[in-house]
Scaffold this motif. Structure first.
Motif, PDB file in Angstrom:
ATOM      1  N   SER A 104      15.857  11.412 -14.881  1.00 58.77           N
ATOM      2  CA  SER A 104      14.572  10.701 -13.876  1.00 58.77           C
ATOM      3  C   SER A 104      14.605   9.308 -15.053  1.00 58.77           C
ATOM      4  CB  SER A 104      13.366  11.366 -14.323  1.00 58.77           C
ATOM      5  OG  SER A 104      12.950  11.531 -15.507  1.00 58.77           O
ATOM      6  N   SER A 105      15.241   8.477 -14.319  1.00 57.87           N
ATOM      7  CA  SER A 105      15.452   7.368 -15.202  1.00 57.87           C
ATOM      8  C   SER A 105      15.012   6.129 -14.114  1.00 57.87           C
ATOM      9  CB  SER A 105      16.787   6.889 -15.694  1.00 57.87           C
ATOM     10  OG  SER A 105      17.006   5.572 -15.985  1.00 57.87           O
ATOM     11  N   SER A 106      14.037   5.150 -14.525  1.00 54.69           N
ATOM     12  CA  SER A 106      13.556   4.065 -13.691  1.00 54.69           C
ATOM     13  C   SER A 106      15.076   3.248 -13.454  1.00 54.69           C
ATOM     14  CB  SER A 106      12.682   3.313 -14.249  1.00 54.69           C
ATOM     15  OG  SER A 106      11.223   4.091 -14.482  1.00 54.69           O
ATOM     16  N   SER A 107      15.542   3.045 -14.653  1.00 58.21           N
ATOM     17  CA  SER A 107      16.736   1.816 -14.324  1.00 58.21           C
ATOM     18  C   SER A 107      17.878   2.594 -13.601  1.00 58.21           C
ATOM     19  CB  SER A 107      17.374   1.370 -15.779  1.00 58.21           C
ATOM     20  OG  SER A 107      17.456   2.584 -16.559  1.00 58.21           O
ATOM     21  N   MET A 108      18.019   3.956 -13.771  1.00 60.09           N
ATOM     22  CA  MET A 108      19.065   4.430 -12.913  1.00 60.09           C
ATOM     23  C   MET A 108      18.684   4.310 -11.183  1.00 60.09           C
ATOM     24  SD  MET A 108      20.135   8.444 -12.532  1.00 60.09           S
ATOM     25  CE  MET A 108      18.728   8.883 -11.782  1.00 60.09           C
ATOM     26  N   VAL A 109      17.373   4.329 -10.875  1.00 56.71           N
ATOM     27  CA  VAL A 109      16.920   4.451  -9.631  1.00 56.71           C
ATOM     28  C   VAL A 109      16.995   3.007  -9.099  1.00 56.71           C
ATOM     29  CG1 VAL A 109      14.848   4.742  -8.070  1.00 56.71           C
ATOM     30  CG2 VAL A 109      15.366   6.717  -9.832  1.00 56.71           C
ATOM     31  N   GLN A 110      16.570   2.195 -10.062  1.00 55.10           N
ATOM     32  CA  GLN A 110      16.717   0.509  -9.655  1.00 55.10           C
ATOM     33  C   GLN A 110      17.916   0.307  -9.347  1.00 55.10           C
ATOM     34  OE1 GLN A 110      16.136  -1.736 -13.085  1.00 55.10           O
ATOM     35  NE2 GLN A 110      15.691  -3.670 -11.897  1.00 55.10           N
ATOM     36  N   ARG A 111      18.925   0.669 -10.065  1.00 53.58           N
ATOM     37  CA  ARG A 111      20.509   0.188  -9.773  1.00 53.58           C
ATOM     38  C   ARG A 111      20.809   0.793  -8.533  1.00 53.58           C
ATOM     39  NH1 ARG A 111      20.595   1.335 -15.000  1.00 53.58           N
ATOM     40  NH2 ARG A 111      22.014   3.418 -14.647  1.00 53.58           N
ATOM     41  N   HIS A 112      20.458   2.120  -8.334  1.00 51.14           N
ATOM     42  CA  HIS A 112      21.046   2.909  -6.993  1.00 51.14           C
ATOM     43  C   HIS A 112      20.626   2.259  -5.899  1.00 51.14           C
ATOM     44  CE1 HIS A 112      23.381   5.465 -10.040  1.00 51.14           C
ATOM     45  NE2 HIS A 112      23.864   6.046  -9.041  1.00 51.14           N
ATOM     46  N   LEU A 113      19.448   2.124  -5.906  1.00 52.88           N
ATOM     47  CA  LEU A 113      18.655   1.707  -4.678  1.00 52.88           C
ATOM     48  C   LEU A 113      18.525   0.279  -4.253  1.00 52.88           C
ATOM     49  CD1 LEU A 113      15.817   4.533  -4.528  1.00 52.88           C
ATOM     50  CD2 LEU A 113      18.031   4.545  -3.612  1.00 52.88           C
ATOM     51  N   ARG A 114      18.800  -0.543  -5.297  1.00 51.37           N
ATOM     52  CA  ARG A 114      18.693  -1.921  -5.659  1.00 51.37           C
ATOM     53  C   ARG A 114      17.421  -2.263  -5.216  1.00 51.37           C
ATOM     54  NH1 ARG A 114      24.753  -3.999  -3.167  1.00 51.37           N
ATOM     55  NH2 ARG A 114      26.022  -2.606  -4.702  1.00 51.37           N
ATOM     56  N   ILE A 115      16.224  -1.950  -6.065  1.00 45.33           N
ATOM     57  CA  ILE A 115      15.109  -2.273  -5.933  1.00 45.33           C
ATOM     58  C   ILE A 115      14.729  -2.852  -7.145  1.00 45.33           C
ATOM     59  CG2 ILE A 115      14.858  -0.874  -4.062  1.00 45.33           C
ATOM     60  CD1 ILE A 115      13.521   1.189  -5.953  1.00 45.33           C
ATOM     61  N   GLY A 116      13.265  -3.390  -7.449  1.00 48.35           N
ATOM     62  CA  GLY A 116      12.842  -3.743  -8.659  1.00 48.35           C
ATOM     63  C   GLY A 116      12.444  -2.652  -9.810  1.00 48.35           C
ATOM     64  N   SER A 137       0.736  -1.309  -0.170  1.00 50.56           N
ATOM     65  CA  SER A 137       0.051  -0.067  -0.008  1.00 50.56           C
ATOM     66  C   SER A 137       0.869   1.299   0.063  1.00 50.56           C
ATOM     67  CB  SER A 137      -0.784  -0.068   1.089  1.00 50.56           C
ATOM     68  OG  SER A 137      -0.089   0.282   2.675  1.00 50.56           O
ATOM     69  N   ILE A 138       2.210   1.141   0.394  1.00 53.59           N
ATOM     70  CA  ILE A 138       2.970   2.369   0.370  1.00 53.59           C
ATOM     71  C   ILE A 138       4.180   2.215  -0.552  1.00 53.59           C
ATOM     72  CG2 ILE A 138       2.422   3.012   2.673  1.00 53.59           C
ATOM     73  CD1 ILE A 138       5.344   2.132   3.402  1.00 53.59           C
ATOM     74  N   LYS A 139       4.257   1.073  -0.968  1.00 49.35           N
ATOM     75  CA  LYS A 139       5.426   1.052  -2.092  1.00 49.35           C
ATOM     76  C   LYS A 139       5.254   1.879  -3.482  1.00 49.35           C
ATOM     77  CE  LYS A 139       7.759  -2.955  -3.151  1.00 49.35           C
ATOM     78  NZ  LYS A 139       7.632  -4.682  -3.890  1.00 49.35           N
ATOM     79  N   GLY A 140       6.101   2.544  -3.717  1.00 51.67           N
ATOM     80  CA  GLY A 140       6.046   3.502  -4.704  1.00 51.67           C
ATOM     81  C   GLY A 140       5.215   4.779  -4.470  1.00 51.67           C
ATOM     82  N   SER A 141       4.901   5.234  -3.127  1.00 49.61           N
ATOM     83  CA  SER A 141       4.327   6.450  -3.163  1.00 49.61           C
ATOM     84  C   SER A 141       5.219   7.288  -2.106  1.00 49.61           C
ATOM     85  CB  SER A 141       3.187   5.922  -2.203  1.00 49.61           C
ATOM     86  OG  SER A 141       3.758   5.756  -0.699  1.00 49.61           O
ATOM     87  N   ARG A 142       4.726   8.495  -1.953  1.00 47.39           N
ATOM     88  CA  ARG A 142       5.595   9.360  -1.131  1.00 47.39           C
ATOM     89  C   ARG A 142       6.016   9.123   0.481  1.00 47.39           C
ATOM     90  NH1 ARG A 142       3.679  15.527  -3.698  1.00 47.39           N
ATOM     91  NH2 ARG A 142       4.099  14.901  -5.604  1.00 47.39           N
ATOM     92  N   GLN A 143       5.213   8.159   0.894  1.00 50.35           N
ATOM     93  CA  GLN A 143       5.244   7.642   2.103  1.00 50.35           C
ATOM     94  C   GLN A 143       6.281   6.253   2.096  1.00 50.35           C
ATOM     95  OE1 GLN A 143       2.049   7.797   1.062  1.00 50.35           O
ATOM     96  NE2 GLN A 143       2.084   9.945   1.938  1.00 50.35           N
ATOM     97  N   ASP A 144       6.705   5.995   0.872  1.00 51.10           N
ATOM     98  CA  ASP A 144       7.725   5.052   0.837  1.00 51.10           C
ATOM     99  C   ASP A 144       9.044   5.280   1.250  1.00 51.10           C
ATOM    100  OD1 ASP A 144       9.820   3.248  -0.397  1.00 51.10           O
ATOM    101  OD2 ASP A 144       8.281   2.804  -2.064  1.00 51.10           O
ATOM    102  N   PRO A 145       9.628   4.343   2.005  1.00 50.29           N
ATOM    103  CA  PRO A 145      11.045   4.570   2.654  1.00 50.29           C
ATOM    104  C   PRO A 145      12.110   5.048   1.792  1.00 50.29           C
ATOM    105  CG  PRO A 145      10.123   2.744   3.621  1.00 50.29           C
ATOM    106  CD  PRO A 145       9.172   3.034   2.647  1.00 50.29           C
ATOM    107  N   PHE A 146      12.012   4.537   0.396  1.00 52.03           N
ATOM    108  CA  PHE A 146      12.876   4.818  -0.353  1.00 52.03           C
ATOM    109  C   PHE A 146      12.717   6.232  -1.232  1.00 52.03           C
ATOM    110  CE2 PHE A 146      13.214   0.285  -0.294  1.00 52.03           C
ATOM    111  CZ  PHE A 146      14.476  -0.049  -0.149  1.00 52.03           C
ATOM    112  N   TYR A 147      11.556   6.780  -1.131  1.00 49.15           N
ATOM    113  CA  TYR A 147      11.131   7.872  -1.755  1.00 49.15           C
ATOM    114  C   TYR A 147      12.129   9.006  -1.568  1.00 49.15           C
ATOM    115  CZ  TYR A 147       8.550  11.820  -3.625  1.00 49.15           C
ATOM    116  OH  TYR A 147       8.355  13.089  -4.563  1.00 49.15           O
ATOM    117  N   LEU A 148      12.762   9.452  -0.535  1.00 46.65           N
ATOM    118  CA  LEU A 148      13.399  10.532  -0.225  1.00 46.65           C
ATOM    119  C   LEU A 148      14.925  10.538  -0.794  1.00 46.65           C
ATOM    120  CD1 LEU A 148      12.517  12.142   3.229  1.00 46.65           C
ATOM    121  CD2 LEU A 148      11.906  12.917   1.015  1.00 46.65           C
TER     122      LEU A 148
END
Length: 79
Positions: free
Chosen positions: A33-45, A10-21
Motif C-alpha cells: 500500500s504505497s502512495s507512490s506506487m498507486v500514483q505511478r501506475h494510475l498516472r495520478i497525483g 467531492s469524489i476524488k479519493g473516495s470510494r466513488q472515485d473512478p480510480f478506486y477499484l
C-alpha cells in the motif's frame, strides 16, 4: 482517457472515485500500500493516490501504524 485533474473534488479519493477499484486491485495484486506506487501506475497525483489509500482503510487496509505502514485486513487476504 480520464485524468485525475478532471474529477470532481467531492469524489476524488473516495470510494466513488473512478480510480478506486483499479487502485484497490493494484494494492491487492502487489500486496503493498504505497502512495507512490498507486500514483505511478494510475498516472495520478501523489495526493490523489494518498487519498485513495485512505479510502481503502476499513475496506482492505487497516489504519496506518507509527511507521507509516498499513496492514491488510483479514478479508483482503482472501480476495
Amino acid at each position: 482517457m480520464m485524468r485525475g485533474a478532471d474529477l470532481d473534488e467531492s469524489i476524488k479519493g473516495s470510494r466513488q472515485d473512478p480510480f478506486y477499484l483499479e487502485a484497490r486491485e493494484l494494492v491487492l495484486a502487489m500486496r503493498r500500500s504505497s502512495s507512490s506506487m498507486v500514483q505511478r501506475h494510475l498516472r495520478i497525483g501523489y495526493n490523489h493516490a494518498a487519498r485513495l489509500l485512505e479510502a481503502m482503510e476499513g475496506d482492505i487496509l487497516g489504519p496506518m501504524d507509527g511507521n507509516g505502514v498499513r496492514s491488510f485486513l483479514a478479508a483482503a487476504t482472501t480476495s
